[in-house]
Motif scaffolding. Sequence first.
Motif, PDB file in Angstrom:
ATOM      1  N   ALA A   6      41.165  54.562  30.528  1.00  0.00           N
ATOM      2  CA  ALA A   6      41.041  54.487  31.985  1.00  0.00           C
ATOM      3  C   ALA A   6      42.373  54.818  32.644  1.00  0.00           C
ATOM      4  O   ALA A   6      43.431  54.428  32.150  1.00  0.00           O
ATOM      5  CB  ALA A   6      40.585  53.100  32.396  1.00  0.00           C
ATOM      6  N   TYR A   8      44.373  54.238  36.086  1.00  0.00           N
ATOM      7  CA  TYR A   8      44.357  53.427  37.287  1.00  0.00           C
ATOM      8  C   TYR A   8      45.310  54.013  38.309  1.00  0.00           C
ATOM      9  O   TYR A   8      46.315  54.629  37.967  1.00  0.00           O
ATOM     10  CB  TYR A   8      44.688  51.973  36.953  1.00  0.00           C
ATOM     11  N   GLU A  37      40.888  47.399  35.735  1.00  0.00           N
ATOM     12  CA  GLU A  37      39.522  47.283  35.231  1.00  0.00           C
ATOM     13  C   GLU A  37      38.731  46.225  35.992  1.00  0.00           C
ATOM     14  O   GLU A  37      37.507  46.212  35.966  1.00  0.00           O
ATOM     15  CB  GLU A  37      39.525  46.972  33.731  1.00  0.00           C
ATOM     16  N   ALA A 137      34.686  45.789  40.021  1.00  0.00           N
ATOM     17  CA  ALA A 137      34.991  46.458  38.753  1.00  0.00           C
ATOM     18  C   ALA A 137      34.132  47.713  38.602  1.00  0.00           C
ATOM     19  O   ALA A 137      32.910  47.656  38.741  1.00  0.00           O
ATOM     20  CB  ALA A 137      34.751  45.514  37.588  1.00  0.00           C
TER      21      ALA A 137
END
Length: 189
Positions: A6, A8, A37, A137
């Motif tokens: 992921a 961010y 997350e 989320a």
Amino acid sequence: MTQTTATYLTHHFLIAMPHMADPRFVHSLIYLCEHSEEGAMGIVINQLSGLNLSDIIEQAAPDVDVPPSVGLRPVYNGGPVQTERGFVLHSGHTRWEASLDLGALHLTTSRDILVDMAHGAGPDESLVALGYAGWEAGQLDQELGDNCWLSVPAEHHILFQVPSEQRLAAAAQSLGIDLNLLTSQAGHA
């Protein structure tokens, strides 16, 4: 099989795409204070609320006299969550009661920063907003995948030195994009 990691976007700007379906975010530029997350939180930095700092200080600290040079500063619609709560996004140190160190900047929600601002002892650079934008989320990640937003690393001068009505175009220009040339039709390649 490849595993994806992921990405961010804390300390990025979110630029609303022309086909933004949510009317609360049409033509919005958001500074992302946090993205993980667990979700995301940001402040809309280009939508004026129609209020000024005097209006806010009068409610929070009615006994404080506010000089016009401070009181006429604009207050922004920071987003649709907790619209009655004030947020001060600022540079400098965290010496106020309720300050969150964001790394590059600070976010303060306590009354004491407003009193200090009225007395000329507040942060050198600040933006005051009512409310914030929040995502659960995975929600922002889905919106990014649906091409609702463009993201670009936040630039300090756009946040604090560019006039609010020019911030969205300036952030897009930092990507080499003219938003006026983008279509309002969404699609995927």
